[in-house]
Design a protein around this motif. Structure first.
Motif, PDB file in Angstrom:
ATOM      1  N   ARG A 178      55.517  36.263  38.482  1.00 14.63           N
ATOM      2  CA  ARG A 178      54.401  36.870  39.212  1.00 14.63           C
ATOM      3  C   ARG A 178      54.598  38.382  39.337  1.00 14.63           C
ATOM      4  O   ARG A 178      55.724  38.883  39.413  1.00 14.63           O
ATOM      5  CB  ARG A 178      54.279  36.272  40.611  1.00 14.63           C
ATOM      6  CG  ARG A 178      54.063  34.772  40.647  1.00 14.63           C
ATOM      7  CD  ARG A 178      52.634  34.396  40.329  1.00 14.63           C
ATOM      8  NE  ARG A 178      52.402  32.966  40.552  1.00 14.63           N
ATOM      9  CZ  ARG A 178      51.238  32.378  40.391  1.00 14.63           C
ATOM     10  NH1 ARG A 178      50.188  33.080  40.004  1.00 14.63           N
ATOM     11  NH2 ARG A 178      51.107  31.070  40.604  1.00 14.63           N
ATOM     12  N   SER A 179      53.475  39.090  39.394  1.00 12.70           N
ATOM     13  CA  SER A 179      53.484  40.536  39.581  1.00 12.70           C
ATOM     14  C   SER A 179      53.228  40.847  41.043  1.00 12.70           C
ATOM     15  O   SER A 179      52.227  40.408  41.613  1.00 12.70           O
ATOM     16  CB  SER A 179      52.394  41.174  38.702  1.00 12.70           C
ATOM     17  OG  SER A 179      52.209  42.535  39.041  1.00 12.70           O
ATOM     18  N   VAL A 180      54.129  41.626  41.649  1.00 13.86           N
ATOM     19  CA  VAL A 180      54.077  41.892  43.094  1.00 13.86           C
ATOM     20  C   VAL A 180      54.090  43.398  43.351  1.00 13.86           C
ATOM     21  O   VAL A 180      54.909  44.122  42.788  1.00 13.86           O
ATOM     22  CB  VAL A 180      55.271  41.240  43.823  1.00 13.86           C
ATOM     23  CG1 VAL A 180      55.159  41.452  45.325  1.00 13.86           C
ATOM     24  CG2 VAL A 180      55.380  39.760  43.490  1.00 13.86           C
ATOM     25  N   LEU A 181      53.197  43.851  44.217  1.00  9.43           N
ATOM     26  CA  LEU A 181      53.187  45.242  44.690  1.00  9.43           C
ATOM     27  C   LEU A 181      53.671  45.251  46.133  1.00  9.43           C
ATOM     28  O   LEU A 181      53.117  44.551  46.991  1.00  9.43           O
ATOM     29  CB  LEU A 181      51.774  45.829  44.607  1.00  9.43           C
ATOM     30  CG  LEU A 181      51.549  47.194  45.279  1.00  9.43           C
ATOM     31  CD1 LEU A 181      52.455  48.266  44.677  1.00  9.43           C
ATOM     32  CD2 LEU A 181      50.089  47.615  45.191  1.00  9.43           C
ATOM     33  N   LEU A 197      48.086  41.520  38.851  1.00 10.61           N
ATOM     34  CA  LEU A 197      48.587  41.597  40.221  1.00 10.61           C
ATOM     35  C   LEU A 197      48.366  40.251  40.890  1.00 10.61           C
ATOM     36  O   LEU A 197      47.235  39.778  40.992  1.00 10.61           O
ATOM     37  CB  LEU A 197      47.866  42.699  41.005  1.00 10.61           C
ATOM     38  CG  LEU A 197      48.213  42.840  42.495  1.00 10.61           C
ATOM     39  CD1 LEU A 197      49.708  43.083  42.675  1.00 10.61           C
ATOM     40  CD2 LEU A 197      47.408  43.967  43.136  1.00 10.61           C
ATOM     41  N   ASP A 198      49.468  39.623  41.309  1.00  8.03           N
ATOM     42  CA  ASP A 198      49.398  38.305  41.932  1.00  8.03           C
ATOM     43  C   ASP A 198      49.647  38.335  43.430  1.00  8.03           C
ATOM     44  O   ASP A 198      49.078  37.534  44.176  1.00  8.03           O
ATOM     45  CB  ASP A 198      50.438  37.369  41.289  1.00  8.03           C
ATOM     46  CG  ASP A 198      50.198  37.159  39.814  1.00  8.03           C
ATOM     47  OD1 ASP A 198      49.201  36.501  39.473  1.00  8.03           O
ATOM     48  OD2 ASP A 198      51.001  37.656  39.002  1.00  8.03           O
ATOM     49  N   VAL A 199      50.525  39.239  43.871  1.00  8.88           N
ATOM     50  CA  VAL A 199      50.922  39.259  45.279  1.00  8.88           C
ATOM     51  C   VAL A 199      50.954  40.694  45.781  1.00  8.88           C
ATOM     52  O   VAL A 199      51.525  41.579  45.128  1.00  8.88           O
ATOM     53  CB  VAL A 199      52.315  38.621  45.479  1.00  8.88           C
ATOM     54  CG1 VAL A 199      52.724  38.670  46.957  1.00  8.88           C
ATOM     55  CG2 VAL A 199      52.344  37.182  44.977  1.00  8.88           C
ATOM     56  N   GLY A 240      40.995  34.836  41.349  1.00  7.22           N
ATOM     57  CA  GLY A 240      41.158  34.063  40.127  1.00  7.22           C
ATOM     58  C   GLY A 240      42.588  33.903  39.665  1.00  7.22           C
ATOM     59  O   GLY A 240      42.850  33.274  38.628  1.00  7.22           O
ATOM     60  N   ARG A 241      43.554  34.475  40.399  1.00  6.88           N
ATOM     61  CA  ARG A 241      44.971  34.351  40.015  1.00  6.88           C
ATOM     62  C   ARG A 241      45.775  33.646  41.108  1.00  6.88           C
ATOM     63  O   ARG A 241      46.994  33.800  41.162  1.00  6.88           O
ATOM     64  CB  ARG A 241      45.563  35.738  39.752  1.00  6.88           C
ATOM     65  CG  ARG A 241      44.966  36.467  38.555  1.00  6.88           C
ATOM     66  CD  ARG A 241      45.564  37.856  38.402  1.00  6.88           C
ATOM     67  NE  ARG A 241      46.976  37.828  38.063  1.00  6.88           N
ATOM     68  CZ  ARG A 241      47.455  38.016  36.830  1.00  6.88           C
ATOM     69  NH1 ARG A 241      46.625  38.211  35.821  1.00  6.88           N
ATOM     70  NH2 ARG A 241      48.757  37.997  36.604  1.00  6.88           N
ATOM     71  N   ARG A 250      37.855  31.620  50.579  1.00  2.00           N
ATOM     72  CA  ARG A 250      36.806  31.158  49.673  1.00  2.00           C
ATOM     73  C   ARG A 250      36.928  31.795  48.294  1.00  2.00           C
ATOM     74  O   ARG A 250      36.350  31.313  47.315  1.00  2.00           O
ATOM     75  CB  ARG A 250      35.430  31.456  50.270  1.00  2.00           C
ATOM     76  CG  ARG A 250      35.109  32.924  50.412  1.00  2.00           C
ATOM     77  CD  ARG A 250      33.787  33.157  51.142  1.00  2.00           C
ATOM     78  NE  ARG A 250      32.669  32.597  50.422  1.00  2.00           N
ATOM     79  CZ  ARG A 250      31.422  32.577  50.876  1.00  2.00           C
ATOM     80  NH1 ARG A 250      31.161  33.070  52.099  1.00  2.00           N
ATOM     81  NH2 ARG A 250      30.444  32.080  50.167  1.00  2.00           N
ATOM     82  N   GLU A 251      37.694  32.898  48.211  1.00  2.00           N
ATOM     83  CA  GLU A 251      37.898  33.568  46.931  1.00  2.00           C
ATOM     84  C   GLU A 251      39.229  33.195  46.294  1.00  2.00           C
ATOM     85  O   GLU A 251      39.654  33.805  45.306  1.00  2.00           O
ATOM     86  CB  GLU A 251      37.794  35.080  47.116  1.00  2.00           C
ATOM     87  CG  GLU A 251      36.456  35.507  47.718  1.00  2.00           C
ATOM     88  CD  GLU A 251      36.262  37.013  47.722  1.00  2.00           C
ATOM     89  OE1 GLU A 251      36.421  37.619  46.642  1.00  2.00           O
ATOM     90  OE2 GLU A 251      35.962  37.567  48.792  1.00  2.00           O
ATOM     91  N   GLY A 252      39.899  32.209  46.892  1.00  6.30           N
ATOM     92  CA  GLY A 252      41.160  31.734  46.331  1.00  6.30           C
ATOM     93  C   GLY A 252      42.355  32.595  46.667  1.00  6.30           C
ATOM     94  O   GLY A 252      43.417  32.459  46.049  1.00  6.30           O
ATOM     95  N   VAL A 253      42.213  33.494  47.645  1.00 13.28           N
ATOM     96  CA  VAL A 253      43.308  34.389  48.039  1.00 13.28           C
ATOM     97  C   VAL A 253      43.861  33.933  49.386  1.00 13.28           C
ATOM     98  O   VAL A 253      43.109  33.758  50.345  1.00 13.28           O
ATOM     99  CB  VAL A 253      42.826  35.848  48.133  1.00 13.28           C
ATOM    100  CG1 VAL A 253      43.953  36.762  48.620  1.00 13.28           C
ATOM    101  CG2 VAL A 253      42.293  36.316  46.788  1.00 13.28           C
ATOM    102  N   THR A 254      45.164  33.731  49.446  1.00  9.28           N
ATOM    103  CA  THR A 254      45.825  33.255  50.664  1.00  9.28           C
ATOM    104  C   THR A 254      46.534  34.415  51.361  1.00  9.28           C
ATOM    105  O   THR A 254      47.303  35.144  50.731  1.00  9.28           O
ATOM    106  CB  THR A 254      46.858  32.161  50.327  1.00  9.28           C
ATOM    107  OG1 THR A 254      46.196  31.076  49.668  1.00  9.28           O
ATOM    108  CG2 THR A 254      47.534  31.646  51.590  1.00  9.28           C
TER     109      THR A 254
END
Length: 330
Positions: free
Chosen positions: A31-34, A108-110, A155-156, A198-202
């Motif tokens: 995963r890509s994390v900033l 960007l995942d996290v 979406g990720r 609702r956009e799949g982001v936790t």
């Protein structure tokens, strides 16, 4: 009326258990994390933990030299690291950090919103400017970062980790501006979690108690500088009251992996939250009494950094010195 209440309690506990059982842990491998505030202290520890789980990290902080030292530390353990020097209060810098992360790591995942400052001193010596400054860095930066990252997180199965504080739940004397900003962070994290689901982001908020990260030397100190700093730096490094930084970082990343809504990190933080919830009047009275024992306001509102207010008491603290060295605070 007993049966319905028991059924409701059982249903609630069952729902929590089911969520834990059927929600697969979030795999950080690849995963890509900033991470903002990633050059030192807690940010560096979070980066170490994320890299140990296989993530590729981008560190954002204001000072390029501190970023490079942090990157070298991580790369020496085989981590994939990119750095971006920038200020989280400047939209152009935030946008650049997000875009650099996507360019270098392919997405960007996290997002880990960790950058922040702390101000300590009597309310009488705090100006409105102090409150506005800390709100910009601690609270508005989280909103600014999340909005900039959101197009890439969608979406990720994207995740956002918001670093709050025990000061997000209990306002402690001589930390007025800090607690105000962290209360705002806690409310923002709750709103973001509800609306971004609702956009799949936790979104996960973590609220730690004091941690031995060596960061007091960068605190903004007002009032009777040496007394204020000696008290703050000593409490921040007491073994029972404060958390070991690597342990705190592991618990925070574990909360992110589980997708928890909110987690109090450390026994003192958890205890204070429950005491505040169960006995708010008693908590208020105890805090008011404790304020009488703290240093009185000074005649000047001048601010100094913690490193400028060192005394023999703080210099001799071995836990403080070790943390400053280990977490790139020097």
């Amino acid at each position: 009326m007993r049966l319905p209440k028991r059924l409701l309690l059982a249903a609630g506990l069952g729902a929590v258990a089911a969520r834990r059982a059927f929600n697969a842990p979030y795999d950080l491998q690849g995963r890509s994390v900033l991470i903002t505030g990633g050059s030192r202290g807690l940010g560096l520890m979070l980066a170490r933990e994320l890299c140990s789980l296989g993530a590729a990290v981008t560190l954002m902080a204001r000072h390029a030299d501190a970023l490079e030292r942090a990157a070298e530390d991580l790369r020496s353990h085989g981590a994939r690291v990119h750095t971006v020097a920038g200020d989280v209060t400047i939209q152009a810098d935030v946008d650049r950090a997000v875009q650099e992360t996507v360019r270098v790591h392919g997405g960007l995942d996290v997002l880990v919103s960790n950058a922040g400052i702390i101000q300590t001193g009597p309310l009488a010596n705090m100006t409105e400017g102090d409150f506005r400054e800390i709100m910009e860095i601690n609270a508005f930066a989280t909103l600014r970062l999340t909005r900039a990252a959101l197009p890439y997180l969608r979406g990720r199965q994207g995740r956002v980790l918001v670093v709050g504080s025990v000061g997000s739940r209990v306002a402690v004397p001589h930390l007025g501006p800090y607690c105000m900003s962290k209360f705002a962070v806690a409310g923002l994290a709750q709103a973001l979690r509800a609306e971004l689901a609702r956009e799949g982001v936790t979104v996960t908020a973590v609220h730690p108690s004091l941690m031995r990260t060596g960061s007091p030397r960068h605190a903004q100190v007002k009032g009777q500088h040496k007394k204020e700093y000696a008290l703050f730096a000593t409490l921040d490094n007491l073994p029972v009251l404060s958390l070991d930084a690597p342990t705190a970082a592991r618990r925070m990343i574990a909360a992110l992996v589980r997708g928890d809504a909110e987690v109090m990190i450390g026994g003192p933080a958890l205890m204070l939250r429950y005491v505040q919830a169960l006995a708010p009047q008693l908590t208020a009275d105890v805090l008011a009494l404790s304020n009488r024992l703290l240093p009185a306001p000074a005649s000047s509102d001048r601010m100094v950094l913690g490193a400028q207010a060192e005394s023999d008491v703080t210099r001799r603290n071995p836990l403080k010195r070790r943390a400053e060295s280990e977490f790139n605070e020097l």
